[in-house]
Write a protein that holds these residues in place. Sequence first.
Motif, PDB file in Angstrom:
ATOM      1  N   LEU A  96      -5.238   6.220  -0.500  1.00  0.00           N
ATOM      2  CA  LEU A  96      -4.505   4.959  -0.380  1.00  0.00           C
ATOM      3  C   LEU A  96      -4.417   4.327  -1.755  1.00  0.00           C
ATOM      4  O   LEU A  96      -5.450   4.075  -2.394  1.00  0.00           O
ATOM      5  CB  LEU A  96      -5.224   4.002   0.578  1.00  0.00           C
ATOM      6  CG  LEU A  96      -4.570   2.619   0.712  1.00  0.00           C
ATOM      7  CD1 LEU A  96      -3.444   2.672   1.745  1.00  0.00           C
ATOM      8  CD2 LEU A  96      -5.588   1.562   1.104  1.00  0.00           C
TER       9      LEU A  96
ATOM     10  N   TYR B 194       3.588  -0.767   4.046  1.00  0.00           N
ATOM     11  CA  TYR B 194       3.102   0.389   3.290  1.00  0.00           C
ATOM     12  C   TYR B 194       4.243   1.363   3.080  1.00  0.00           C
ATOM     13  O   TYR B 194       5.250   1.337   3.795  1.00  0.00           O
ATOM     14  CB  TYR B 194       1.947   1.080   4.018  1.00  0.00           C
ATOM     15  CG  TYR B 194       2.333   1.703   5.341  1.00  0.00           C
ATOM     16  CD1 TYR B 194       2.765   3.034   5.414  1.00  0.00           C
ATOM     17  CD2 TYR B 194       2.278   0.975   6.520  1.00  0.00           C
ATOM     18  CE1 TYR B 194       3.133   3.603   6.623  1.00  0.00           C
ATOM     19  CE2 TYR B 194       2.645   1.538   7.732  1.00  0.00           C
ATOM     20  CZ  TYR B 194       3.070   2.847   7.780  1.00  0.00           C
ATOM     21  OH  TYR B 194       3.438   3.410   8.977  1.00  0.00           O
TER      22      TYR B 194
ATOM     23  N   ALA C  56      -3.791   1.110  -3.701  1.00  0.00           N
ATOM     24  CA  ALA C  56      -3.810  -0.339  -3.530  1.00  0.00           C
ATOM     25  C   ALA C  56      -3.780  -0.928  -4.933  1.00  0.00           C
ATOM     26  O   ALA C  56      -4.802  -0.965  -5.617  1.00  0.00           O
ATOM     27  CB  ALA C  56      -5.068  -0.773  -2.782  1.00  0.00           C
TER      28      ALA C  56
ATOM     29  N   TYR D 261       0.834  -1.197   0.000  1.00  0.00           N
ATOM     30  CA  TYR D 261       0.000   0.000   0.000  1.00  0.00           C
ATOM     31  C   TYR D 261       0.876   1.257   0.000  1.00  0.00           C
ATOM     32  O   TYR D 261       2.005   1.239   0.481  1.00  0.00           O
ATOM     33  CB  TYR D 261      -0.873   0.037   1.247  1.00  0.00           C
ATOM     34  CG  TYR D 261      -1.861  -1.089   1.335  1.00  0.00           C
ATOM     35  CD1 TYR D 261      -2.901  -1.197   0.421  1.00  0.00           C
ATOM     36  CD2 TYR D 261      -1.763  -2.042   2.347  1.00  0.00           C
ATOM     37  CE1 TYR D 261      -3.822  -2.229   0.512  1.00  0.00           C
ATOM     38  CE2 TYR D 261      -2.677  -3.073   2.443  1.00  0.00           C
ATOM     39  CZ  TYR D 261      -3.704  -3.161   1.524  1.00  0.00           C
ATOM     40  OH  TYR D 261      -4.618  -4.180   1.613  1.00  0.00           O
TER      41      TYR D 261
END
Length: 195
Positions: A50, A26, A52, A2
């Motif tokens: 975010l 992340y 992803a 992430y």
Amino acid sequence: MYEVIGTRASRAFRVLWMLEEIGQDYKHLPAAPRSPEALAANPLGKVPALRAGDTCLTDSTAIMTYLGDVHSALTYPAGTIDRARQDALTHQILDDIDGVLWAAARHSFVLPEEHRVPAIKEPMKWEYARNLAHLSDALQGPFLMGEKMTIPDILLTHCLRWAEGAKFPEPDQKLKDYKAMMEARPALQRTVALP
């Protein structure tokens, strides 16, 4: 892996803390709102976002709900009574605590000066204190839902920290103890230490 876009001083803190709690890798891009990086992730320039894979998600609560569902962490399964109770707490915190803090912030420094109504902060403090008392009454155990930490705990703790910095009324002793317990969590401490 992430990628979280947003400064630790924003609602991105919630997402970063959740990722620390659930042990997911992340990258953190501490971009300010309306920065080129924020605008590339969200046309409105809001943070957090975010990444992803090829998808970019926005809104801290939507992101945390997604992470909770994907990793079966800090949440109850969708379609259960416990999840409905969790979602109700989430919305109560967003409406009654986060929304009040955000209204005061907008009229303190976010809106253009000619559109601010500084006097709004005092009624917002009153409303915050009243709404916080209802959440204190709802606190069931060490966490909002009893023995299990869930997404609403991250939201409420973040709001309590925000309110403290904004000089809003202090919570009662029950919520002070809750806040201290949450702030002692290693995952929160790692999040606080981020650049």
